[in-house]
Design a protein around this motif. Structure first.
Motif, PDB file in Angstrom:
ATOM      1  N   ARG A 109       0.824  -1.203   0.000  1.00  0.00           N
ATOM      2  CA  ARG A 109       0.000   0.000   0.000  1.00  0.00           C
ATOM      3  C   ARG A 109       0.867   1.266   0.000  1.00  0.00           C
ATOM      4  O   ARG A 109       0.628   2.212  -0.748  1.00  0.00           O
ATOM      5  CB  ARG A 109      -0.935  -0.016   1.208  1.00  0.00           C
ATOM      6  N   PHE A 110       1.903   1.268   0.853  1.00  0.00           N
ATOM      7  CA  PHE A 110       2.813   2.420   0.922  1.00  0.00           C
ATOM      8  C   PHE A 110       3.514   2.644  -0.426  1.00  0.00           C
ATOM      9  O   PHE A 110       3.656   3.779  -0.889  1.00  0.00           O
ATOM     10  CB  PHE A 110       3.884   2.192   1.998  1.00  0.00           C
ATOM     11  N   THR A 111       3.962   1.550  -1.024  1.00  0.00           N
ATOM     12  CA  THR A 111       4.684   1.679  -2.292  1.00  0.00           C
ATOM     13  C   THR A 111       3.770   2.234  -3.381  1.00  0.00           C
ATOM     14  O   THR A 111       4.174   3.106  -4.169  1.00  0.00           O
ATOM     15  CB  THR A 111       5.263   0.310  -2.721  1.00  0.00           C
ATOM     16  N   ALA A 112       2.530   1.728  -3.415  1.00  0.00           N
ATOM     17  CA  ALA A 112       1.568   2.239  -4.392  1.00  0.00           C
ATOM     18  C   ALA A 112       1.307   3.728  -4.156  1.00  0.00           C
ATOM     19  O   ALA A 112       1.220   4.513  -5.109  1.00  0.00           O
ATOM     20  CB  ALA A 112       0.265   1.445  -4.313  1.00  0.00           C
ATOM     21  N   ALA A 113       1.225   4.117  -2.886  1.00  0.00           N
ATOM     22  CA  ALA A 113       0.994   5.529  -2.560  1.00  0.00           C
ATOM     23  C   ALA A 113       2.166   6.393  -3.042  1.00  0.00           C
ATOM     24  O   ALA A 113       1.970   7.444  -3.668  1.00  0.00           O
ATOM     25  CB  ALA A 113       0.789   5.688  -1.055  1.00  0.00           C
ATOM     26  N   ALA A 114       3.392   5.936  -2.785  1.00  0.00           N
ATOM     27  CA  ALA A 114       4.569   6.717  -3.178  1.00  0.00           C
ATOM     28  C   ALA A 114       4.717   6.785  -4.695  1.00  0.00           C
ATOM     29  O   ALA A 114       5.030   7.838  -5.259  1.00  0.00           O
ATOM     30  CB  ALA A 114       5.826   6.113  -2.543  1.00  0.00           C
ATOM     31  N   LEU A 115       4.443   5.649  -5.371  1.00  0.00           N
ATOM     32  CA  LEU A 115       4.559   5.628  -6.837  1.00  0.00           C
ATOM     33  C   LEU A 115       3.492   6.492  -7.493  1.00  0.00           C
ATOM     34  O   LEU A 115       3.648   6.933  -8.647  1.00  0.00           O
ATOM     35  CB  LEU A 115       4.419   4.185  -7.346  1.00  0.00           C
ATOM     36  N   GLY A 116       2.421   6.759  -6.758  1.00  0.00           N
ATOM     37  CA  GLY A 116       1.357   7.622  -7.261  1.00  0.00           C
ATOM     38  C   GLY A 116       1.854   9.006  -7.649  1.00  0.00           C
ATOM     39  O   GLY A 116       1.203   9.714  -8.419  1.00  0.00           O
ATOM     40  N   VAL A 117       3.024   9.385  -7.153  1.00  0.00           N
ATOM     41  CA  VAL A 117       3.653  10.646  -7.544  1.00  0.00           C
ATOM     42  C   VAL A 117       3.874  10.672  -9.055  1.00  0.00           C
ATOM     43  O   VAL A 117       3.766  11.723  -9.692  1.00  0.00           O
ATOM     44  CB  VAL A 117       5.000  10.815  -6.798  1.00  0.00           C
ATOM     45  N   LEU A 118       4.166   9.510  -9.643  1.00  0.00           N
ATOM     46  CA  LEU A 118       4.534   9.437 -11.057  1.00  0.00           C
ATOM     47  C   LEU A 118       3.357   9.174 -11.986  1.00  0.00           C
ATOM     48  O   LEU A 118       3.439   9.452 -13.184  1.00  0.00           O
ATOM     49  CB  LEU A 118       5.566   8.331 -11.277  1.00  0.00           C
ATOM     50  N   GLY A 119       2.288   8.575 -11.442  1.00  0.00           N
ATOM     51  CA  GLY A 119       1.167   8.242 -12.315  1.00  0.00           C
ATOM     52  C   GLY A 119       0.265   7.210 -11.677  1.00  0.00           C
ATOM     53  O   GLY A 119       0.434   6.863 -10.499  1.00  0.00           O
ATOM     54  N   GLU A 120      -0.657   6.684 -12.482  1.00  0.00           N
ATOM     55  CA  GLU A 120      -1.622   5.721 -11.943  1.00  0.00           C
ATOM     56  C   GLU A 120      -0.977   4.390 -11.628  1.00  0.00           C
ATOM     57  O   GLU A 120      -0.148   3.893 -12.391  1.00  0.00           O
ATOM     58  CB  GLU A 120      -2.738   5.502 -12.958  1.00  0.00           C
ATOM     59  N   VAL A 121      -1.399   3.793 -10.520  1.00  0.00           N
ATOM     60  CA  VAL A 121      -0.806   2.550 -10.051  1.00  0.00           C
ATOM     61  C   VAL A 121      -1.900   1.514  -9.823  1.00  0.00           C
ATOM     62  O   VAL A 121      -2.869   1.778  -9.107  1.00  0.00           O
ATOM     63  CB  VAL A 121      -0.058   2.766  -8.711  1.00  0.00           C
ATOM     64  N   ALA A 122      -1.746   0.342 -10.431  1.00  0.00           N
ATOM     65  CA  ALA A 122      -2.641  -0.777 -10.114  1.00  0.00           C
ATOM     66  C   ALA A 122      -2.050  -1.541  -8.942  1.00  0.00           C
ATOM     67  O   ALA A 122      -0.832  -1.702  -8.844  1.00  0.00           O
ATOM     68  CB  ALA A 122      -2.755  -1.713 -11.325  1.00  0.00           C
ATOM     69  N   THR A 123      -2.917  -2.027  -8.038  1.00  0.00           N
ATOM     70  CA  THR A 123      -2.376  -2.774  -6.896  1.00  0.00           C
ATOM     71  C   THR A 123      -3.436  -3.701  -6.326  1.00  0.00           C
ATOM     72  O   THR A 123      -4.637  -3.432  -6.446  1.00  0.00           O
ATOM     73  CB  THR A 123      -1.842  -1.805  -5.809  1.00  0.00           C
ATOM     74  N   ASN A 124      -2.983  -4.803  -5.710  1.00  0.00           N
ATOM     75  CA  ASN A 124      -3.915  -5.736  -5.051  1.00  0.00           C
ATOM     76  C   ASN A 124      -4.006  -5.342  -3.586  1.00  0.00           C
ATOM     77  O   ASN A 124      -3.385  -5.936  -2.733  1.00  0.00           O
ATOM     78  CB  ASN A 124      -3.466  -7.194  -5.217  1.00  0.00           C
ATOM     79  N   SER A 125      -4.823  -4.355  -3.303  1.00  0.00           N
ATOM     80  CA  SER A 125      -4.790  -3.739  -1.974  1.00  0.00           C
ATOM     81  C   SER A 125      -5.540  -4.527  -0.916  1.00  0.00           C
ATOM     82  O   SER A 125      -5.549  -4.148   0.236  1.00  0.00           O
ATOM     83  CB  SER A 125      -5.354  -2.321  -2.061  1.00  0.00           C
ATOM     84  N   PHE A 126      -6.170  -5.629  -1.280  1.00  0.00           N
ATOM     85  CA  PHE A 126      -6.919  -6.377  -0.276  1.00  0.00           C
ATOM     86  C   PHE A 126      -6.170  -7.603   0.229  1.00  0.00           C
ATOM     87  O   PHE A 126      -6.747  -8.466   0.858  1.00  0.00           O
ATOM     88  CB  PHE A 126      -8.299  -6.779  -0.813  1.00  0.00           C
ATOM     89  N   GLY A 127      -4.904  -7.690  -0.051  1.00  0.00           N
ATOM     90  CA  GLY A 127      -4.123  -8.799   0.486  1.00  0.00           C
ATOM     91  C   GLY A 127      -4.334 -10.109  -0.254  1.00  0.00           C
ATOM     92  O   GLY A 127      -3.889 -11.148   0.190  1.00  0.00           O
ATOM     93  N   ALA A 128      -5.054 -10.104  -1.396  1.00  0.00           N
ATOM     94  CA  ALA A 128      -5.210 -11.328  -2.190  1.00  0.00           C
ATOM     95  C   ALA A 128      -3.926 -11.485  -2.998  1.00  0.00           C
ATOM     96  O   ALA A 128      -3.752 -10.830  -4.023  1.00  0.00           O
ATOM     97  CB  ALA A 128      -6.414 -11.236  -3.106  1.00  0.00           C
ATOM     98  N   ASN A 129      -3.002 -12.320  -2.532  1.00  0.00           N
ATOM     99  CA  ASN A 129      -1.625 -12.227  -3.001  1.00  0.00           C
ATOM    100  C   ASN A 129      -1.143 -13.406  -3.832  1.00  0.00           C
ATOM    101  O   ASN A 129       0.047 -13.684  -3.915  1.00  0.00           O
ATOM    102  CB  ASN A 129      -0.690 -11.965  -1.823  1.00  0.00           C
ATOM    103  N   MET A 130      -2.094 -14.128  -4.424  1.00  0.00           N
ATOM    104  CA  MET A 130      -1.715 -15.186  -5.366  1.00  0.00           C
ATOM    105  C   MET A 130      -2.165 -14.767  -6.770  1.00  0.00           C
ATOM    106  O   MET A 130      -2.876 -13.781  -6.915  1.00  0.00           O
ATOM    107  CB  MET A 130      -2.340 -16.494  -4.920  1.00  0.00           C
ATOM    108  N   PRO A 131      -1.751 -15.499  -7.822  1.00  0.00           N
ATOM    109  CA  PRO A 131      -1.995 -15.017  -9.180  1.00  0.00           C
ATOM    110  C   PRO A 131      -3.451 -14.647  -9.477  1.00  0.00           C
ATOM    111  O   PRO A 131      -3.700 -13.703 -10.231  1.00  0.00           O
ATOM    112  CB  PRO A 131      -1.522 -16.181 -10.052  1.00  0.00           C
TER     113      PRO A 131
END
Lengths: 236, 413
Positions: free
Chosen positions: B71-93
């Motif tokens: 979540r933190f990384t997605a927030a920081a990368l948001g400085v550069l542009g839109e970020v897709a992320t699996n923010s609900f902890g579903a961490n398999m393919p």
């Protein structure tokens, strides 16, 4: 008891401690102190020699550390001397296997301590799940209950008695579970095996103190836990 | 939400994935983070690779802190542009597929990855950076043992010489895995739990540790603590140029300062100045319900997730001195084995009012009795809420117990 306080020695927690193994040391000390028996706990790392103690505990471990622990214990000799003077040894999982004459780690046969007449090899499947069994009547204990997680199978010789007959799970070989002789006892109930088996904890304390009749403790929560687990396993 | 670049089959699969996820959420059956991915991958097995193509991706893995660091990384990368992320902890393919499909085309993605799945997800998504946080005992009845994961990662990392790695210098298991690469940025996030890193994974010797410091080394010299480029000091992150970035995190605990340092290090590799990234981190108030504060029945309830010995130690560090509910289950996502309760020292809770609940509350009861911690057993979450006076209630729960309580609180995020 060898001194004024009961000495509980946890053997090589740096090598043999995978998952809650500390629990057996904590439970024995708690149950001794609750009865006014002073108890001291000693954690001995593999670089140090084993001190004199009343109860020695061996936990579970991954293959590499298990093999290293067996080498260190053979070189140290302290556990053999402890058994000769009838100190208590309680071993679980990898610690149990290395009490036998041999075991398998990282695909190689390793020399064990030869303190129990048994040897271990690899099973075709890993045994993971609830383990329960009816304990050797000679020990006078209620049903053994625990959780097992091991890839080995253990074969008992005539010089070792099975700790229990398996009702749920695999144990040694689907038939028997654990082993004991004199004051040496091993089980595949891994981790804090004594949390679900307070009577087994008290048996070890009796062996170590020579007190056959330990005062009763409040077993409200241990009873609820045992009932809940035995019910879940269809054994209540 | 357009899938311009996707092959037809992948575009259809991505559309089905999004629809199923929306249905799952609308019917209240879940976050929609798994079911959508499952359906999409049935239609196009390479959907994850198709959805990953064209994005610059970071993967985050480790036993603890991966959801928050993602979540933190997605927030920081948001400085550069839109970020897709699996923010609900579903961490398999399936979760990764669902997250990328839902996001549509974005220049960046940050994905949290289950430790076991790292080799496959690296192969499918061709990340620019991976962050390796820590490895400790977790669900031993199912997960591979710590040393085996470290070896799996080491072998994987060695196959990708151009992959950049951001790795924790304080965890010998992580150093062993990452050091197979020449392409590593080291951070120091501290290691409160050390019981799984006594022995050098390379040679089996005892790892020597400085008594009053962070340095450690294998005496044979085959593994030593690398000098970290990113460090933390109280609530600040120090970057490789020695610049100090004071954080004003809403998330509690020193562990989250470490997670923030990791996130800034990853974002920095993409070109984010940490001075720009740091303020974004303070906008994060909770992560999939973790650290969330909810007011109900006059009580301010805060939810802390603790799934293994290392994360329980961190939770005690975060929890305020207030009545505390501990909830324990042992279902599939938790692991069926509760032995780890004896690896946790609950004595920090001595002076507090402690309530316990959950399907395996009796295992916890026996543990607390041995620990000399007084407690009350309650039938469920609401009984605990009613049992404590108005004011703060801290809730520390393991995975499925946490999700049960989160459901009682309308799936708070």
């Amino acid at each position: 008891m060898s001194s004024s306080a009961l000495q509980i020695v946890w053997v090589y927690p740096d090598l043999l401690s995978t998952y809650g193994d500390r629990g057996n040391m904590l439970i024995l000390a708690h149950r001794a102190r609750a009865r006014g028996i002073p108890a001291e706990t000693v954690e001995v790392f593999a670089n140090d020699s084993l001190p004199d103690g009343d109860i020695y505990l061996l936990g579970g471990g991954e293959d590499g550390p298990q093999a290293l622990a067996a080498q260190r214990l053979i070189a140290d000799g302290g556990l053999h001397r402890a058994v000769d003077r009838r100190a208590v040894v309680f071993a679980v999982c990898a610690g149990y296997q290395l009490l036998g004459s041999s075991f398998f780690a990282k695909g190689a046969k390793c020399e064990g301590l030869g303190l129990l007449d048994l040897y271990s090899d690899r099973g075709e499947t890993r045994a993971v799940g609830e383990l329960a069994g009816v304990v050797d009547p000679e020990l006078g204990l209620p049903t053994l209950t625990g959780f097992e997680n091991h890839g080995g199978r253990t074969h008992l010789g005539p010089g070792a008695k099975p700790l229990a007959q398996v009702k749920v799970g695999i144990g040694n070989d689907n038939q028997t579970e654990g082993a004991w002789l004199g004051t040496v006892l091993g089980t595949y109930c891994h981790g804090p095996a004594l949390s679900r088996n307070p009577a087994l904890a008290d048996l070890l304390l009796s062996w170590a103190t020579g007190e056959d009749r330990l005062p009763e403790l409040d077993e409200t929560w241990t009873s609820k836990l045992r009932t809940e687990r035995l019910t879940a396993n269809g054994l209540a | 939400m357009e899938d311009k670049k996707l092959p037809l089959r992948a575009a259809i699969a991505a559309g089905v994935s999004r629809t199923a996820a929306a249905l799952s959420r609308a019917t209240g059956r879940g976050d929609g983070s798994v079911i959508g991915g499952k359906l999409g991958m049935m239609i196009d097995p390479d959907l994850l690779a198709h959805l990953a193509a064209g994005r610059r991706i970071a993967l985050v893995s480790g036993t603890n802190g991966k959801t928050t660091t993602t979540r933190f990384t997605a927030a920081a990368l948001g400085v550069l542009g839109e970020v897709a992320t699996n923010s609900f902890g579903a961490n398999m393919p399936t979760g990764h597929t669902s997250a990328l499909a839902r996001a549509g085309s974005t220049p960046f993605a940050v994905l949290e990855v289950d430790e076991h799945w790292m080799p496959k997800v690296i192969a499918a998504t061709s990340p620019v950076v991976i962050a390796l946080l820590n490895l400790s005992r977790d669900q031993l009845d199912r997960a591979k043992e710590v040393a085996m994961i470290a070896q799996l990662w080491r072998d994987t990392v060695a196959q990708y010489p151009n992959l950049h790695i951001v790795a924790n210098a304080d965890d010998p298991m992580i150093v062993y895995a990452a050091a197979a690469s020449q392409n590593v940025t080291w951070f120091a996030a501290g290691q409160r739990w050390r019981d799984d890193a006594h022995v050098c994974p390379a040679c089996g010797s005892h790892i020597w540790r400085e008594t009053d410091g962070d340095y450690w080394a294998c005496p044979t010299g085959d593994l030593i603590r690398p000098t970290p480029q990113w460090t933390i000091d109280d609530s600040a992150v120090i970057d490789p140029d020695g610049r100090r970035h004071e954080l004003k995190l809403q998330l509690p605990g020193r562990v989250n300062v470490g997670n923030a340092a990791t996130a800034l290090a990853v974002a920095h590799w993409f070109g984010v100045d940490p001075a720009d990234g740091a303020p974004r981190l303070s906008e994060v108030a909770s992560v999939a319900g973790r650290y969330a504060q909810v007011d109900r029945k006059g009580r301010t309830i805060r939810l802390l997730l603790a799934k293994n010995p290392a994360s329980w130690l961190e939770a005690f560090d975060m929890a305020e001195d207030a009545p505390t509910l501990l909830a324990i289950n042992a279902r599939d996502p938790d692991g069926y084995d509760t032995s780890w309760l004896f690896d946790v020292d609950f004595s920090p809770l001595h002076a507090r009012r402690v309530l316990i609940t959950g399907e395996r509350a009796y295992d916890l009861a026996v543990r607390l009795q041995v620990n000399g911690v007084q407690f009350e057993h309650v039938a469920n979450f609401w009984r605990a809420v009613e049992a404590v006076p108005p004011g703060r209630l801290e809730v520390i729960a393991n995975y499925s117990a946490f999700q049960d309580i989160r459901a009682e609180l309308d799936r708070v995020v």
